[in-house]
Structure formats: structure tokens, C-alpha cells
Design a protein around this motif. Structure first.
Motif, short mmCIF file in Angstrom:
data_model
loop_
_atom_site.label_atom_id
_atom_site.label_comp_id
_atom_site.label_asym_id
_atom_site.label_seq_id
_atom_site.Cartn_x
_atom_site.Cartn_y
_atom_site.Cartn_z
N LEU A 1 -7.71 -32.13 50.26
CA LEU A 1 -8.53 -31.87 49.07
C LEU A 1 -9.03 -30.43 49.03
O LEU A 1 -9.20 -29.85 47.96
N ALA B 1 -14.05 -37.08 44.42
CA ALA B 1 -12.65 -37.14 44.84
C ALA B 1 -12.49 -37.96 46.12
O ALA B 1 -11.44 -38.56 46.35
N CYS C 1 -17.27 -26.94 45.75
CA CYS C 1 -16.27 -28.01 45.92
C CYS C 1 -16.12 -28.35 47.40
O CYS C 1 -16.11 -29.53 47.79
N ALA D 1 -12.81 -39.07 39.35
CA ALA D 1 -12.89 -37.61 39.42
C ALA D 1 -12.22 -36.95 38.22
O ALA D 1 -12.68 -35.91 37.75
N TYR E 1 -8.91 -36.07 54.58
CA TYR E 1 -9.24 -35.53 53.27
C TYR E 1 -9.14 -34.00 53.22
O TYR E 1 -9.52 -33.38 52.23
N LEU F 1 -6.21 -36.16 41.38
CA LEU F 1 -7.40 -36.82 41.92
C LEU F 1 -7.48 -38.26 41.43
O LEU F 1 -6.66 -38.71 40.62
N ASN F 2 -8.48 -38.99 41.91
CA ASN F 2 -8.66 -40.37 41.45
C ASN F 2 -9.21 -40.40 40.03
O ASN F 2 -9.66 -39.38 39.49
#
Length: 305
Positions: A64, A176, A48, A134, A61, A130-131
Motif C-alpha cells: 500500500l 485501505a 497516507c 476506500a 500491507y 483499493l477496497n
């Protein structure tokens, strides 16, 4: 007050924080989630982080990374809980695993299902942060997670399915950030799958004899002494995938220097490997956290320089 010795898990590191500092009532559930063996969380999390670092050099970011860390902890725990529910009879027949909470009776089957549900709900909350792309990509991984525990019953290569499931984060990090996929994360994912096939083959050599008796199949049993030769194939393909990802993402010179250092780490693993030494196999398996951190540093350096 400490638990009696039989309640500890046989293959957990000695003096781990669960056995020494966690509340007694929580210890069986923490062991079920493998909190006493954090290496699995690292191996789930690092792809990830690689993917986020490959996708952007924008520190906005960075949040994340924390989100994926929480997700890795709970979803690794959920995966281990589900795996132990499915494999409880097999685990009872294998010396290294019969002390786990379900076969030992430290946790009931009903309580294990409830614990699994709680972990999945936390994981869902992370995913929903998340979006949309994702989120749907994350849901797509559930089929692999669901079938993996059964693969050791029907194929000599459950490590392939583990690799496909365990490295989904190599796609998720990029998604993401960008809300899409591209060639670079796909190459990263392919490399990570071969990396997992390699390190989990090493891990499986610990249980070769017990697995054969219990009817469990694995790449370790399939390859036997040929493992030494095939490790060059697995790790070579992994490094090729990582190199392709770096090239496709346009990473700079420091990435290639870091990748060379990571490659040296894998070569050392292969040269040290003794498939008849279970303790060494476990040590080499755990060493893949260091490989993952070296590769992460290489990707970050390649982005900024």
C-alpha cells in the motif's frame, strides 16, 4: 540542449532534475505538475503513510505504501495543474508565479486540460486497486479538491480547505487496511489539518505583498505579525491530534519519544520564523518533510516496540 533561463520556474530549486535532466519537450508539463518541487508530493504522501502505519504492523500491507506513492505523485500533479488552470490570471500578476508554464505561455490551456485528464486517469487506476470503502472515501475528497482554488477569492482561510483536502490520505490509509474508519485516523486527520494550516501560512508569507495587490486572500495576510502567536496554536493543535491518534491506536513508548522529537522540530520552526524573509519562509516550509518522516518513524516504532 538546455532551456533558456526564462523557461525555468522562478521558485523551483536551482539545478533541479527537471531543468537539468528531463527531456526538453517534457519540461513544461513536469513543471506544471511541480515535479521540479517534490516537497508538495511528500506533504501529500506522508499522511497516507502515517495512516497505513497507524492501522497495522503487518508487513503484508507494505505494498500500500508504494501504491499511495504513485497516487501522491499523480494526484499532486493533477491538483497543481488544476490549480494553475484556475489561477492562471492571478499567477500572471504575482512575481513568484508568473514564470509558471500557463502564465508564461510554455503550455497552452488546452494542453493543460489534456495533461490533467491523463493524470486523473492514472490516479483513478490507483484508487480502483483499493477496497470498496476506500474507493468511495477517495471519491468523497473530490469536492474539496474542486473548490480549493477558489477559496483564496472568498475567504482569508483557504489554508483550512487545503488542509482538509491535502490530508485526506490520513483517512485513506486506515480505510485501505480495515475497510472502515475509527477514532484513531480521525484524530490523525485533525492533527494533519492543523499542521497544514501552519506550514501553509508560513509558505503564504512569501507572497504577502503581491497577493494583496492581486486581491488574493490568505491566512498570512489575515494574521500578519500575529502569525508568530498563532503558529503555536496551529502546531500545538496538530501535535495534540497526533498524540490522540497514537493513544487511540495503542502505540508504545517509542512513539511518544518520536513524537517529542517531532514536536521539537516544529518548535524550532516557530522560533526561527521571520515572516519578512521569503527565502527563510520557503526553507521552513520545506522542512516539514523532515517533520513528517520523524512522525512516520515514531508511528512505526510505536507499533513494533
Amino acid at each position: 540542449m538546455t532551456d533558456p533561463a526564462p523557461s525555468a520556474v522562478a521558485d523551483a530549486p536551482p539545478e533541479n532534475w527537471v531543468d537539468t535532466r528531463a527531456p526538453a519537450f517534457a519540461r513544461p508539463f513536469l513543471r506544471l505538475a511541480r515535479a521540479d518541487r517534490p516537497i508538495g508530493t511528500w506533504l501529500l504522501l506522508l499522511p497516507c503513510w502515517w495512516s497505513v502505519a497507524l492501522a497495522t504492523d503487518d508487513w503484508r500491507y507494505a505494498g500500500l505504501l508504494a501504491l499511495f506513492a504513485v497516487g501522491a505523485v499523480v494526484m499532486r500533479g493533477a491538483g497543481c495543474t488544476y490549480n494553475d488552470i484556475v489561477d492562471r490570471d492571478i499567477d500572471a500578476a504575482v512575481a513568484r508565479t508568473r514564470s509558471r508554464p500557463l502564465p508564461s505561455g510554455a503550455v497552452s490551456l488546452r494542453a493543460a486540460w489534456a495533461f490533467l485528464a491523463v493524470q486523473c486517469l492514472i490516479g483513478l487506476a490507483v484508487l480502483l486497486a483499493l477496497n470498496a470503502y476506500a474507493i468511495w472515501l477517495g471519491f468523497a475528497s473530490l469536492a474539496l479538491v474542486a473548490v480549493y482554488p477558489f477559496m483564496k477569492r472568498i475567504t482569508d482561510w483557504p489554508q483550512i480547505v487545503l488542509g482538509l483536502a491535502f490530508n485526506w490520505g490520513a483517512l485513506m490509509g486506515w480505510a485501505a487496511v480495515h475497510g472502515s474508519l475509527a477514532a484513531a485516523p480521525l484524530a490523525l486527520y485533525a492533527g494533519a489539518v492543523f499542521w497544514t494550516i501552519g506550514y501553509d501560512t508560513i509558505y503564504a508569507h512569501q507572497d504577502r505583498e503581491d497577493d494583496a495587490i492581486a486581491g488574493v486572500r490568505s491566512s498570512a495576510l489575515r494574521l500578519g505579525p500575529a502569525t508568530y502567536k498563532w503558529m503555536w496554536v496551529f502546531y500545538g493543535a496538530a501535535l495534540a491530534g497526533f498524540a490522540a491518534a497514537g493513544a487511540l491506536a495503542g502505540l508504545g513508548l517509542l512513539f511518544w519519544i518520536g513524537l517529542a522529537a517531532a514536536a521539537a522540530h516544529l518548535v524550532r520552526q516557530i522560533r526561527r520564523l521571520d515572516i519578512d524573509d521569503p527565502s527563510l519562509c520557503l526553507q521552513l516550509f520545506r522542512g516539514n518533510r523532515d517533520f513528517g518522516l520523524i512522525l512516520l518513524a515514531a508511528i512505526v516504532a510505536g507499533q513494533f516496540v
